[in-house]
Enzyme design. Sequence first.
Site, PDB file in Angstrom:
ATOM      1  N   SER A  64       9.459   6.602  -4.392  1.00  0.00           N
ATOM      2  CA  SER A  64       8.227   5.933  -3.936  1.00  0.00           C
ATOM      3  C   SER A  64       8.358   5.187  -2.622  1.00  0.00           C
ATOM      4  O   SER A  64       7.344   4.770  -2.062  1.00  0.00           O
ATOM      5  CB  SER A  64       7.738   4.964  -5.007  1.00  0.00           C
ATOM      6  N   LYS A  67       6.190   6.478   0.084  1.00  0.00           N
ATOM      7  CA  LYS A  67       4.734   6.230   0.128  1.00  0.00           C
ATOM      8  C   LYS A  67       4.333   5.404   1.353  1.00  0.00           C
ATOM      9  O   LYS A  67       3.234   5.560   1.885  1.00  0.00           O
ATOM     10  CB  LYS A  67       4.275   5.545  -1.169  1.00  0.00           C
ATOM     11  N   TYR A 188       3.418  15.852  -2.275  1.00  0.00           N
ATOM     12  CA  TYR A 188       3.797  14.578  -2.896  1.00  0.00           C
ATOM     13  C   TYR A 188       5.214  14.644  -3.496  1.00  0.00           C
ATOM     14  O   TYR A 188       6.049  13.765  -3.267  1.00  0.00           O
ATOM     15  CB  TYR A 188       2.752  14.191  -3.952  1.00  0.00           C
ATOM     16  N   TYR A 240       5.754  -2.211  -7.942  1.00  0.00           N
ATOM     17  CA  TYR A 240       5.138  -1.887  -9.239  1.00  0.00           C
ATOM     18  C   TYR A 240       4.357  -3.093  -9.778  1.00  0.00           C
ATOM     19  O   TYR A 240       3.848  -3.888  -9.007  1.00  0.00           O
ATOM     20  CB  TYR A 240       6.206  -1.384 -10.233  1.00  0.00           C
ATOM     21  N   VAL A 258      11.923   4.833  -7.989  1.00  0.00           N
ATOM     22  CA  VAL A 258      12.642   5.017  -9.256  1.00  0.00           C
ATOM     23  C   VAL A 258      14.029   5.638  -9.076  1.00  0.00           C
ATOM     24  O   VAL A 258      14.784   5.739 -10.036  1.00  0.00           O
ATOM     25  CB  VAL A 258      11.816   5.828 -10.289  1.00  0.00           C
TER      26      VAL A 258
END
Length: 304
Positions: A64, A67, A188, A240, A258
């Site tokens: 992530s 992102k 993605y 998160y 993660v």
Amino acid sequence: MSTLEDIVLAVVDDVAPFVGQGKVADYIPALACVSPERFGIAVSTIDGRCITAGDADERFSIQSMSKVLTLTLALESRAAALWTRVGKEPSGDPFNSLFQLEFERGIPRNPLINAGAIVVADCLVSDCADPRESVRSFVSYLAGATVDFDIAVATSELETGNRNAALAHLMRGFGNLENPVDRVLDTYFHQCSLAMSCRELATTFGYLAAGGTVPGGGKRIVSTERARRINALMLTCGTYDRAGEFAFEVGLPAKSGVGGGIVAVVPGKGAIAVWSPALGPSGNSVAGVEALRRFVVRTGWSVF
Ligand code: GLU
């Protein structure tokens, strides 16, 4: 007075008891085989230095953390129009939650949760001739090194990413994806599979510490205002559903993944990347969070 080199080494000692605490992510089968006993740290400064310790040169799955980088790319083509399709609020829910997306009619809360990043990937699929390659070459440029996808990780996620497929179909159903779900998820999953080291990540995120330019007087990547805004999103949405606690304990814009990496930005000073694969209940690296907390205590680097 301690040098940055002394402080980085002291942090490695500080976190030794925390390395291995938590659980390596196994919902993506290809990530489950990474040893939890690893720890790396790299600090890049806006004058172009990079200080490292531990497993700082070992590449791992950035997941992530990608992102933030795809958001930077999508904002280049979409600018303010992006914000009609994705919000700017923390979700307070797990990163792959479906129910908020149903209530909120396919508009994800922010671009740093999975649904929001899938909308961002959709923009790249529409706007780039070869979206995977656009992401890979942009990140390589920032890292100052050739980075690549880990195809085993991307394939593993393609085979098991049912929740992400559900998020994407729901958004397509609400009219918030321009492209077929398969094409969007291909981009993605590949961006998440990029393999990078702490040294490369700290270097890559330097533009957000240096007001939008590559540190050391390099090229402008985003405007100063956009760098500030991306940092604000990282602070409020980057770790998160523990972003509040992370701000309380560490007090820096950050994005975790993660794969066990976390990258934090200190505007006007530098970027810090840490990696240790075992995660706490919210998906943040246990030793990684502790390392950033100790680093901030030792240096006083904070946005507060
Ligand atoms: N590729 C992962 C997923 O979509 C990213 C999760 C993360 O690092 O937060 O589930």
